[in-house]
Write a protein that holds these residues in place. Structure first.
Motif, short mmCIF file in Angstrom:
data_model
loop_
_atom_site.label_atom_id
_atom_site.label_comp_id
_atom_site.label_asym_id
_atom_site.label_seq_id
_atom_site.Cartn_x
_atom_site.Cartn_y
_atom_site.Cartn_z
N GLU A 117 0.68 -1.24 0.10
CA GLU A 117 0.01 0.02 0.02
C GLU A 117 0.94 1.08 -0.21
OE1 GLU A 117 -2.55 -0.52 3.33
OE2 GLU A 117 -3.79 -1.73 1.98
N ARG A 118 1.96 1.22 0.58
CA ARG A 118 2.72 2.50 0.87
C ARG A 118 3.77 2.59 -0.17
NH1 ARG A 118 0.63 4.71 5.22
NH2 ARG A 118 2.40 6.35 5.13
N ILE A 119 4.18 1.52 -0.86
CA ILE A 119 4.82 1.85 -2.14
C ILE A 119 3.99 2.56 -3.32
CG2 ILE A 119 5.81 0.06 -4.04
CD1 ILE A 119 6.60 -1.69 -1.92
N GLY A 120 2.83 1.95 -3.32
CA GLY A 120 1.84 2.53 -4.13
C GLY A 120 1.68 4.26 -3.96
N LYS A 121 1.46 4.46 -2.64
CA LYS A 121 1.57 5.94 -2.24
C LYS A 121 2.80 6.65 -2.69
CE LYS A 121 -1.64 5.79 1.39
NZ LYS A 121 -2.28 5.90 2.81
N LEU A 122 4.11 5.90 -2.52
CA LEU A 122 5.14 6.44 -2.93
C LEU A 122 5.45 6.77 -4.30
CD1 LEU A 122 7.84 4.70 -0.68
CD2 LEU A 122 7.75 7.21 -0.89
N SER A 123 4.86 5.79 -5.16
CA SER A 123 4.86 6.17 -6.59
C SER A 123 4.24 7.31 -6.92
CB SER A 123 4.38 4.78 -7.21
OG SER A 123 3.04 4.69 -7.16
N MET A 124 3.02 7.66 -6.36
CA MET A 124 2.43 8.80 -6.76
C MET A 124 3.11 10.08 -6.77
SD MET A 124 -1.04 7.91 -4.80
CE MET A 124 -1.94 9.54 -5.22
N TYR A 125 4.19 10.16 -5.74
CA TYR A 125 5.24 11.28 -5.61
C TYR A 125 6.39 10.95 -6.69
CZ TYR A 125 2.05 12.46 -1.63
OH TYR A 125 1.09 12.96 -1.04
N GLY A 126 6.29 10.12 -7.35
CA GLY A 126 7.59 9.67 -8.23
C GLY A 126 8.80 8.98 -7.57
N VAL A 127 8.45 8.60 -6.23
CA VAL A 127 9.78 7.83 -5.68
C VAL A 127 9.79 6.39 -6.07
CG1 VAL A 127 10.31 7.14 -3.51
CG2 VAL A 127 9.25 9.33 -3.62
N LYS A 128 10.86 5.98 -6.63
CA LYS A 128 11.09 4.68 -7.08
C LYS A 128 12.25 3.91 -6.28
CE LYS A 128 9.49 5.85 -11.87
NZ LYS A 128 10.05 6.03 -13.16
N ASP A 129 13.22 4.65 -5.80
CA ASP A 129 14.45 4.23 -5.30
C ASP A 129 13.95 3.81 -3.83
OD1 ASP A 129 16.02 4.26 -7.62
OD2 ASP A 129 16.83 6.02 -7.00
N VAL A 130 13.66 2.68 -3.58
CA VAL A 130 13.02 2.44 -2.27
C VAL A 130 13.65 0.99 -1.77
CG1 VAL A 130 10.80 1.55 -0.98
CG2 VAL A 130 10.64 3.23 -2.85
N ILE A 131 14.00 1.01 -0.47
CA ILE A 131 14.64 -0.07 0.27
C ILE A 131 13.31 -0.35 1.38
CG2 ILE A 131 16.33 -0.77 1.89
CD1 ILE A 131 18.27 1.25 0.17
N LEU A 132 13.10 -1.66 1.43
CA LEU A 132 12.12 -2.34 2.69
C LEU A 132 12.86 -2.79 3.85
CD1 LEU A 132 9.81 -4.05 0.22
CD2 LEU A 132 9.62 -1.90 1.02
N ASP A 133 12.60 -2.45 4.94
CA ASP A 133 12.94 -2.82 6.11
C ASP A 133 11.85 -3.46 7.00
OD1 ASP A 133 14.01 -3.40 8.73
OD2 ASP A 133 14.72 -1.51 8.99
N PRO A 134 11.43 -4.72 7.22
CA PRO A 134 10.61 -5.43 8.03
C PRO A 134 10.55 -4.90 9.49
CG PRO A 134 12.36 -6.96 7.74
CD PRO A 134 12.62 -5.76 6.91
N GLY A 135 11.63 -4.47 9.97
CA GLY A 135 11.27 -3.83 11.35
C GLY A 135 11.38 -4.63 12.50
N PHE A 136 12.57 -5.47 12.35
CA PHE A 136 12.85 -6.19 13.48
C PHE A 136 12.94 -5.53 14.92
CE2 PHE A 136 15.02 -8.47 9.99
CZ PHE A 136 14.44 -9.70 10.27
N GLY A 137 11.75 -5.92 16.03
CA GLY A 137 12.01 -5.40 17.24
C GLY A 137 10.80 -4.00 17.15
N PHE A 138 10.44 -3.82 15.94
CA PHE A 138 9.44 -2.46 16.17
C PHE A 138 7.97 -3.00 16.04
CE2 PHE A 138 13.50 -0.69 15.13
CZ PHE A 138 13.29 0.72 15.40
N GLY A 139 7.27 -3.06 17.14
CA GLY A 139 6.04 -3.50 17.31
C GLY A 139 5.86 -5.43 16.92
N LYS A 140 6.98 -5.88 17.49
CA LYS A 140 6.90 -7.36 17.38
C LYS A 140 7.38 -8.12 18.56
CE LYS A 140 7.45 -5.91 12.74
NZ LYS A 140 7.79 -4.49 12.12
N THR A 141 6.70 -9.35 18.89
CA THR A 141 7.30 -10.06 20.07
C THR A 141 8.52 -10.73 19.39
OG1 THR A 141 6.18 -12.10 19.15
CG2 THR A 141 5.02 -10.46 20.58
N LEU A 142 9.27 -11.43 20.51
CA LEU A 142 10.45 -12.27 20.21
C LEU A 142 10.11 -13.21 19.10
CD1 LEU A 142 13.21 -13.37 22.51
CD2 LEU A 142 12.06 -14.99 20.97
#
Length: 280
Positions: A169-194
């Motif tokens: 969903e957020r990649i789609g929103k980014l593309s509306m602003y012409g942002v193509k150089d995107v790296i994804l981080d699943p966020g270890f430790g950010f709102g996750k249990t062990l």
């Protein structure tokens, strides 16, 4: 391949991003790099150990961390970035901030930097617009909640599917602003249990169908020492073990405190891959 100013960054070989926290309260090295001499020494160390990127953060986002005003974040970041730019002009810099105003000020004053946003644009509605305007690469991390609330019993019906939906969903929103150089981080430790963290690591390869580079930020995190015992200080061996698994499962960038060990991990992984291919 992504572009950052005059730099072309490719991911044929995984990259290492060295962490430079200019904060008094980060979970591992808080308070170590709060003056120009220490900051430049750390930057030199990161580069001399063959990191590809220096990630500079001025706002600790560890669980329950204190809030930092926009003014204070900028006042910490600007002198550090200026000094590093002057001393190491060819270094690729990443700015760890979720504030669009900080991203704009730093890039406009000191040149193109990767923007590393722990909130994936959820904490500042103007971030996507800013990144599109600045024409810089963007690291989009998944988070559930805020740094203050994220570890208060995080729950998912389907962990990987929900993170992938967030990204899509957020990649789609980014593309509306012409942002193509995107790296994804699943966020270890950010709102996750062990257990969530280890499920993400075990299934990291499933994010590859999004066709974007994946960043793994596992360095000395509590998912290591809460399972094995110990502290962040004793978690280098666990970090290296998990970094190797993340590379095996498709990570393109390792974000680490310990650059030398991560670079060796990448080199060993590449050697193993080359031997595998030689028998095909």
């Amino acid at each position: 391949m992504i572009k950052c100013g005059n730099h072309s960054i490719n991911f044929e070989t995984p990259l290492v991003m060295g962490i430079l926290n200019i904060t008094p309260d980060s979970f591992f090295d808080g308070g170590n790099y709060t003056n120009e001499k220490a900051i430049l020494k750390r930057a030199e160390e990161i580069l001399s150990e063959d990191a590809d990127i220096i990630d500079i953060g001025a706002f600790s986002t560890r669980p329950g961390a204190n809030d930092v005003s926009e003014v204070e974040e900028y006042c910490r970041l600007a002198p550090a970035v200026k000094s590093i730019r002057n001393e190491f002009p060819q270094a690729i810099l990443s700015i760890d901030t979720f504030r669009s105003s900080i991203a704009k000020k730093i890039v406009n004053e000191f040149g193109a930097c990767i923007i590393n946003d722990i909130s994936g644009g959820t904490l500042d509605d103007e971030m996507f617009h800013a990144v599109g305007e600045l024409k810089v690469p963007y690291i989009m991390m998944h988070i559930k909640g805020t740094p203050q609330s994220m570890q208060q019993n995080p729950y998912y019906d389907d962990l990987i599917a929900e993170i992938k939906k967030f990204f899509t969903e957020r990649i789609g929103k980014l593309s509306m602003y012409g942002v193509k150089d995107v790296i994804l981080d699943p966020g270890f430790g950010f709102g996750k249990t062990l257990e969530h963290n280890y499920e993400i690591l075990a299934r990291l390869i499933e994010f590859s169908d999004l066709n974007l580079p994946i960043l793994a930020g596992l360095s000395r995190k509590s998912m290591i020492y809460k399972y094995l015992g110990g502290t962040p200080d004793t978690s280098l061996n666990g970090t290296t073990a998990l970094n190797m698994i993340s590379l095996e499962n498709g990570a393109s960038i390792l974000r680490v405190h310990d650059v030398k060990e991560a670079v060796e991990c990448v080199r060993l992984h590449e050697m193993i891959k080359s031997q595998q291919y030689s028998f095909l």
